[in-house]
Design a protein around this motif. Structure first.
Motif, PDB file in Angstrom:
ATOM      1  N   ASN A  71       0.853  -1.187   0.000  1.00 39.11           N
ATOM      2  CA  ASN A  71       0.000   0.000   0.000  1.00 39.11           C
ATOM      3  C   ASN A  71       0.890   1.239   0.000  1.00 39.11           C
ATOM      4  OD1 ASN A  71      -2.494  -1.380   0.139  1.00 39.11           O
ATOM      5  ND2 ASN A  71      -2.180  -1.731   2.323  1.00 39.11           N
ATOM      6  N   PRO A  72       0.397   2.361  -0.499  1.00 40.31           N
ATOM      7  CA  PRO A  72       1.222   3.581  -0.536  1.00 40.31           C
ATOM      8  C   PRO A  72       1.726   4.039   0.836  1.00 40.31           C
ATOM      9  CG  PRO A  72      -0.678   3.841  -1.954  1.00 40.31           C
ATOM     10  CD  PRO A  72      -0.867   2.545  -1.204  1.00 40.31           C
ATOM     11  N   PRO A  82      11.653  -6.180   0.193  1.00 39.14           N
ATOM     12  CA  PRO A  82      11.539  -5.570   1.517  1.00 39.14           C
ATOM     13  C   PRO A  82      12.312  -6.364   2.570  1.00 39.14           C
ATOM     14  CG  PRO A  82       9.458  -6.517   0.836  1.00 39.14           C
ATOM     15  CD  PRO A  82      10.390  -6.669  -0.310  1.00 39.14           C
ATOM     16  N   PRO A  83      12.885  -5.667   3.561  1.00 37.99           N
ATOM     17  CA  PRO A  83      13.708  -6.328   4.574  1.00 37.99           C
ATOM     18  C   PRO A  83      12.914  -7.080   5.647  1.00 37.99           C
ATOM     19  CG  PRO A  83      13.619  -3.977   4.979  1.00 37.99           C
ATOM     20  CD  PRO A  83      12.889  -4.218   3.693  1.00 37.99           C
ATOM     21  N   ALA A  84      11.616  -6.868   5.727  1.00 35.43           N
ATOM     22  CA  ALA A  84      10.805  -7.512   6.764  1.00 35.43           C
ATOM     23  C   ALA A  84       9.386  -7.725   6.249  1.00 35.43           C
ATOM     24  CB  ALA A  84      10.781  -6.626   8.017  1.00 35.43           C
ATOM     25  N   PRO A  85       8.621  -8.610   6.897  1.00 32.72           N
ATOM     26  CA  PRO A  85       7.231  -8.809   6.476  1.00 32.72           C
ATOM     27  C   PRO A  85       6.365  -7.593   6.798  1.00 32.72           C
ATOM     28  CG  PRO A  85       7.801 -10.293   8.297  1.00 32.72           C
ATOM     29  CD  PRO A  85       9.021  -9.504   7.971  1.00 32.72           C
ATOM     30  N   CYS A  88       0.604  -5.885   4.143  1.00 34.26           N
ATOM     31  CA  CYS A  88       0.000  -5.547   2.845  1.00 34.26           C
ATOM     32  C   CYS A  88      -0.609  -6.792   2.194  1.00 34.26           C
ATOM     33  CB  CYS A  88       1.042  -4.921   1.930  1.00 34.26           C
ATOM     34  SG  CYS A  88       1.583  -3.296   2.495  1.00 34.26           S
ATOM     35  N   PRO A  89      -1.649  -6.595   1.375  1.00 35.91           N
ATOM     36  CA  PRO A  89      -2.386  -7.737   0.814  1.00 35.91           C
ATOM     37  C   PRO A  89      -1.617  -8.466  -0.284  1.00 35.91           C
ATOM     38  CG  PRO A  89      -3.202  -5.694  -0.115  1.00 35.91           C
ATOM     39  CD  PRO A  89      -2.205  -5.306   0.942  1.00 35.91           C
ATOM     40  N   ARG A 141       5.846  -2.280  -6.034  1.00 33.39           N
ATOM     41  CA  ARG A 141       6.837  -3.336  -5.880  1.00 33.39           C
ATOM     42  C   ARG A 141       8.226  -2.915  -6.334  1.00 33.39           C
ATOM     43  NH1 ARG A 141       5.463  -7.953  -9.019  1.00 33.39           N
ATOM     44  NH2 ARG A 141       6.836  -9.099  -7.646  1.00 33.39           N
ATOM     45  N   GLY A 142       8.339  -1.715  -6.901  1.00 35.46           N
ATOM     46  CA  GLY A 142       9.634  -1.254  -7.373  1.00 35.46           C
ATOM     47  C   GLY A 142      10.140  -2.052  -8.563  1.00 35.46           C
ATOM     48  N   VAL A 143       9.206  -2.519  -9.395  1.00 39.65           N
ATOM     49  CA  VAL A 143       9.533  -3.341 -10.554  1.00 39.65           C
ATOM     50  C   VAL A 143       9.040  -2.625 -11.803  1.00 39.65           C
ATOM     51  CG1 VAL A 143       9.103  -5.566 -11.683  1.00 39.65           C
ATOM     52  CG2 VAL A 143       9.307  -5.449  -9.204  1.00 39.65           C
TER      53      VAL A 143
END
Length: 163
Positions: A71-72, A82-85, A88-89, A141-143
């Motif tokens: 999410n934004p 991401p470094p941790a869980p 987000c859905p 997702r930075g993709v």
């Protein structure tokens, strides 16, 4: 309005031609969509559905997704790894939805046989939704999902000098 494989006769036995993976997946997707239409209230036939029914189906499928879409307001928004869980859905990935719509569009043409029916999977609202999902997931997702353009082949032989 089931989609029947061309490689099976009416008894269901193989006639020697194996369906390829695409055809099997297309048939499976079509049967899932038809089941969704039968469970719709009120039930619909494939020839009566429109782009808004396709969008409802895509939203329904989202609950079964396996792709984390941040999410934004998530601190990991825009990070590919991401470094941790985070909470987000999970959603359907854009590429999966795009391929699904392509298969369902072909299946619709095969099952409904054109006629006066406009293919709801080619509806402008569906194309807009897919573009919106692609752009949002790209940011979240930075993709990058931008198509890579092929460069023209520049194999022009340089003039050889004589010595």
């Amino acid at each position: 309005m089931e989609l029947v494989s061309e490689s099976t006769n009416q008894n269901g036995s193989e006639n020697g031609i194996k369906s390829n993976r695409y055809e099997c997946q297309k048939r499976r997707d079509w049967n899932t969509f038809c089941q969704y239409l039968r469970n719709h209230r009120p039930p619909l036939s494939a020839s009566m559905c429109n782009g808004s029914h396709v969008l409802e189906f895509l939203h329904y499928l989202d609950q079964f997704g396996k792709t984390k879409v941040h999410n934004p307001n998530c601190p990991f928004f825009g990070m590919p790894t991401p470094p941790a869980p985070c909470p987000c859905p999970l959603r359907q990935a854009w590429g999966s939805l795009d391929a699904l719509i392509g298969r369902l569009r072909a299946a619709y043409d095969q099952a409904v046989n054109g006629g006066n029916h406009v293919n709801p999977f080619g509806d402008g609202a569906v194309r807009f939704y897919l573009r919106d999902v692609r752009d949002f997931q790209s940011k979240a997702r930075g993709v990058s999902y931008h198509k890579k353009r092929k460069r023209p082949n520049r194999n022009i032989a340089a003039p050889q000098s004589s010595s």
